[in-house]
Design a protein around this motif. Structure first.
Motif, mmCIF file in Angstrom:
data_model
loop_
_atom_site.group_PDB
_atom_site.id
_atom_site.type_symbol
_atom_site.label_atom_id
_atom_site.label_comp_id
_atom_site.label_asym_id
_atom_site.label_seq_id
_atom_site.Cartn_x
_atom_site.Cartn_y
_atom_site.Cartn_z
ATOM 1 N N UNK A 138 -49.728 63.729 6.460
ATOM 2 C CA UNK A 138 -48.945 62.757 7.206
ATOM 3 C C UNK A 138 -47.467 62.984 7.001
ATOM 4 N N UNK A 139 -46.647 62.135 7.604
ATOM 5 C CA UNK A 139 -45.192 62.287 7.495
ATOM 6 C C UNK A 139 -44.701 62.070 6.070
ATOM 7 N N UNK A 140 -45.490 61.353 5.258
ATOM 8 C CA UNK A 140 -45.101 61.089 3.871
ATOM 9 C C UNK A 140 -45.970 61.872 2.878
ATOM 10 N N UNK A 141 -46.572 62.937 3.343
ATOM 11 C CA UNK A 141 -47.425 63.736 2.473
ATOM 12 C C UNK A 141 -48.893 63.549 2.791
ATOM 13 N N UNK A 142 -49.750 63.927 1.858
ATOM 14 C CA UNK A 142 -51.200 63.865 2.063
ATOM 15 C C UNK A 142 -51.703 62.458 1.768
ATOM 16 N N UNK A 143 -52.575 61.961 2.639
ATOM 17 C CA UNK A 143 -53.227 60.682 2.389
ATOM 18 C C UNK A 143 -54.719 60.821 2.651
ATOM 19 N N UNK A 144 -55.492 59.840 2.195
ATOM 20 C CA UNK A 144 -56.938 59.854 2.372
ATOM 21 C C UNK A 144 -57.331 59.082 3.618
ATOM 22 N N UNK A 145 -58.286 59.634 4.362
ATOM 23 C CA UNK A 145 -58.917 58.869 5.433
ATOM 24 C C UNK A 145 -60.378 58.638 5.056
ATOM 25 N N UNK A 146 -60.890 57.502 5.450
ATOM 26 C CA UNK A 146 -62.244 57.087 5.113
ATOM 27 C C UNK A 146 -63.174 57.411 6.274
ATOM 28 N N UNK A 147 -64.321 58.023 5.986
ATOM 29 C CA UNK A 147 -65.256 58.429 7.040
ATOM 30 C C UNK A 147 -66.620 57.790 6.840
ATOM 31 N N UNK A 148 -67.278 57.517 7.946
ATOM 32 C CA UNK A 148 -68.664 57.058 7.956
ATOM 33 C C UNK A 148 -69.408 57.838 9.035
ATOM 34 N N UNK A 149 -70.716 57.948 8.867
ATOM 35 C CA UNK A 149 -71.517 58.668 9.847
ATOM 36 C C UNK A 149 -72.766 57.866 10.188
ATOM 37 N N UNK A 150 -73.347 58.166 11.338
ATOM 38 C CA UNK A 150 -74.562 57.484 11.784
ATOM 39 C C UNK A 150 -75.166 58.210 12.965
ATOM 40 N N UNK A 151 -76.118 57.559 13.617
ATOM 41 C CA UNK A 151 -76.812 58.123 14.779
ATOM 42 C C UNK A 151 -76.875 57.048 15.859
ATOM 43 N N UNK A 152 -76.499 57.429 17.080
ATOM 44 C CA UNK A 152 -76.528 56.475 18.180
ATOM 45 C C UNK A 152 -77.967 56.186 18.614
ATOM 46 N N UNK A 153 -78.138 55.185 19.454
ATOM 47 C CA UNK A 153 -79.470 54.707 19.849
ATOM 48 C C UNK A 153 -80.256 55.783 20.601
ATOM 49 N N UNK A 154 -81.499 55.969 20.201
ATOM 50 C CA UNK A 154 -82.411 56.862 20.906
ATOM 51 C C UNK A 154 -82.839 56.205 22.213
ATOM 52 N N UNK A 155 -82.727 56.933 23.291
ATOM 53 C CA UNK A 155 -83.112 56.408 24.609
ATOM 54 C C UNK A 155 -84.578 56.667 24.916
ATOM 55 N N UNK A 156 -85.097 57.757 24.332
ATOM 56 C CA UNK A 156 -86.477 58.159 24.642
ATOM 57 C C UNK A 156 -86.965 59.095 23.547
ATOM 58 N N UNK A 157 -88.288 59.028 23.243
ATOM 59 C CA UNK A 157 -88.933 60.031 22.425
ATOM 60 C C UNK A 157 -88.820 59.808 20.925
ATOM 61 N N UNK A 158 -88.894 60.914 20.188
ATOM 62 C CA UNK A 158 -88.834 60.902 18.726
ATOM 63 C C UNK A 158 -87.878 61.990 18.251
ATOM 64 N N UNK A 159 -87.203 61.706 17.145
ATOM 65 C CA UNK A 159 -86.188 62.620 16.611
ATOM 66 C C UNK A 159 -86.358 62.724 15.107
ATOM 67 N N UNK A 160 -86.389 63.956 14.580
ATOM 68 C CA UNK A 160 -86.404 64.198 13.141
ATOM 69 C C UNK A 160 -85.130 64.943 12.743
#
Length: 240
Positions: free
Chosen positions: A208-230
């Protein structure tokens, strides 16, 4: 190491790790095309019904995690999963160490995965964390972070085992990045069968403009519309 695992280790070694690190630094995630073959994906998916391979089963709706379910492997891990854990980690440990140095975090990670697991076990983190997830129509995975104890490796990978458009629709891998004093950024990662996404577990450094900073991340999976997923998830630290 048998022929299958030798071949898989060779695939891991031939990944363009410099490009992958550049993507991790820029976006917090990177993809690897065809890390697993269709046969390897089908083998892992077919093992989902064999409960003796797993230490626990989690129904997401019971815990407010979303809808769907997942199972944590027990030791010994399936050969494919164990080989991925052992061969991918050494390429990511230098990245994790550089990130921690930039973010002012003291933790450093050894070059060999077995040494890191020994550190986890000495701290009471003895339960394996690699897992396989199963989704049906209408299922989804809420945004989250896979943090299981004091010793957390900051990068992990997930591999799509099913075929988009044939086995399921929807169900995209999603990441969000929460930036200080800014609106959050979303990343949707399209994957084919056998493709892997490697991504930050918790936070990553950003200039960033003032040096390095931390960003927070999260992950997930969007809604399945059809079928099965592994999906197979390879987490490099063990759990308490």
């Amino acid at each position: 190491m048998d022929l299958l695992n030798t071949d898989l280790a060779t695939r891991v070694d031939t990944i363009d790790w410099r490009r992958l690190e550049d993507d991790l630094n820029q976006f917090g995630c990177a993809t690897v095309d065809q890390l697993l073959t269709a046969g390897e994906c089908d083998t892992l998916s077919a093992l989902y019904a064999q409960d003796a391979l797993y230490r626990s089963r989690v129904v997401m709706a019971r815990h407010g995690f979303g809808r769907g379910e997942y199972k944590y492997y027990r030791y010994p891990l399936p050969e494919i999963i164990g080989t991925l854990r052992e061969t991918v980690y050494p390429h990511l440990a230098p990245v994790a160490n550089r990130w921690n140095a930039l973010m002012g975090i003291d933790a450093r990670y050894p070059a060999d995965h077995a040494d890191f697991i020994n550190r986890c076990h000495a701290a009471g983190q003895t339960r394996p964390t690699p897992l396989i997830l199963q989704y049906a129509e209408g299922d989804y995975n809420c945004l989250h972070q896979d943090l299981y104890g004091e010793h957390v490796f900051p990068i992990q990978l997930a591999i799509l085992l099913s075929v988009p458009g044939r086995d399921f629709t929807g169900g995209e891998f999603v990441m969000t990045e929460q930036r200080p004093r800014m609106q959050s950024r979303a990343e949707v990662v399209p994957l084919a069968q056998g493709d892997a996404v490697i991504f930050a577990v918790h936070h990553r450094p950003v200039n960033g403009t003032r040096g390095v900073y931390r960003v927070n991340l999260r992950h997930g999976v969007s809604r399945l519309r059809f079928g099965h997923r592994h999906t197979a998830g390879v987490i490099f630290h063990d759990a308490t």
